[in-house]
Design a protein around this motif. Sequence first.
Motif, PDB file in Angstrom:
ATOM      1  N   TYR A   1      50.311  41.534 -10.552  1.00 34.44           N
ATOM      2  CA  TYR A   1      49.777  42.749 -11.201  1.00 34.44           C
ATOM      3  C   TYR A   1      50.234  43.946 -10.659  1.00 34.44           C
ATOM      4  CZ  TYR A   1      45.987  39.462 -12.814  1.00 34.44           C
ATOM      5  OH  TYR A   1      45.461  38.577 -13.317  1.00 34.44           O
TER       6      TYR A   1
ATOM      7  N   GLU B   1      37.693  45.419 -14.187  1.00 31.94           N
ATOM      8  CA  GLU B   1      37.552  44.034 -15.072  1.00 31.94           C
ATOM      9  C   GLU B   1      37.718  42.881 -13.865  1.00 31.94           C
ATOM     10  OE1 GLU B   1      40.369  44.242 -17.956  1.00 31.94           O
ATOM     11  OE2 GLU B   1      39.637  45.583 -18.986  1.00 31.94           O
TER      12      GLU B   1
ATOM     13  N   PRO C   1      40.418  40.829 -12.950  1.00 35.60           N
ATOM     14  CA  PRO C   1      40.773  39.747 -14.010  1.00 35.60           C
ATOM     15  C   PRO C   1      41.161  38.693 -13.007  1.00 35.60           C
ATOM     16  CG  PRO C   1      42.556  41.500 -14.155  1.00 35.60           C
ATOM     17  CD  PRO C   1      41.408  41.994 -13.409  1.00 35.60           C
TER      18      PRO C   1
ATOM     19  N   ARG D   1      40.540  33.027 -10.656  1.00 37.00           N
ATOM     20  CA  ARG D   1      41.985  32.815 -11.151  1.00 37.00           C
ATOM     21  C   ARG D   1      42.956  32.339  -9.937  1.00 37.00           C
ATOM     22  NH1 ARG D   1      44.192  36.264 -15.908  1.00 37.00           N
ATOM     23  NH2 ARG D   1      45.597  34.624 -16.087  1.00 37.00           N
TER      24      ARG D   1
END
Length: 337
Positions: free
Chosen positions: A96, A110, A112, A116
């Motif tokens: 990211y 968020e 993300p 994950r």
Amino acid sequence: MAASINDVAQAVGVSASTVSRALRGKAGVSDDVRSRIVEAAADLGYVASRSASSLAGGRTFTVGVIAPYVGRWFFGTVLDAAEDVLSAAGYDLLLYNLGPREARKRFFAELPVRKRVDALLSLLIPDEAEGLALRSLGVPLATTVGAPRPGFTVVGIDDRAGAQAAVRHLVNLGHRRIGMIAGASGPLHWTAPVERRRAYLDVLAEAGIACDPALEVDGDYTVQGGQRAMTQLLAVPNPPTAVFAQSDEMAMGALRALRLHRLKVPEDISVVGFDDHELSEVVGLTTIAQPVAEQGAEAARLLLNQLDEPGAVRPGHVTMPIRLVLRDTTAPPRNGR
């Protein structure tokens, strides 16, 4: 048709779960049985399914990386070294790029990466709220920038000691008019500019040299910024005889400005940098060397250790060595300067 784990189990005469433990290097399987399982898997051409292993072990085999500038030398070097270590261990990277302010704000709002990634490597310094958000992920956290902080394994250097060595080198050569090309911490919360400036002021004070604010210029930690800053230093009424640049990239920009002004280095002005950039030796730059790639590799290894041994003691801070590298850009000042 590809062989399955059941085919391997049947060939060896053990259960599928024993095959799984053996191929993942887990305990509870004798050396003899493990070797027979490995041999049978090779003969049958069996390859373990990453998705199946993830479901069975609760892992994604992915490590997240958040960085402010993936295109800059320092961050790119750290990332490459970390990826080499993680890839060899069977992990993928999920990157990211949080350079733009809005991208950073959205990421922490968020998160993300939740569910994950198995671990996270941060190449930026989170503020208090951001650090709390990252700790809420419940995964191992590591970084290669900044000072120690709760929940993180920090792999870095002593910025203050490195900068002190650089400025003290100039003082010991006889320089008394020493400029500094620095960089602001800004919204990225960098601690390196702060610590390196403190070191600069400390050494001037211990040498009995008065600090001249006109000799401190922002170089934005870029080559272009270093060139602009050096040009500004040359315009003061009494220019410096030596310059400490807080990064090699800014030092290279300073060398470009001096060349354009037809000034010789180190005969007219000495320059010392910080980092030991891969091009520093090419331009003969005296600098403070830090092991940038090794910091990325060590951070990755520590994350893997935490994943393999969740209950083990986690080091809070690992300090890597630094050293002064003498090259062609520093010398005693000319008589009369």
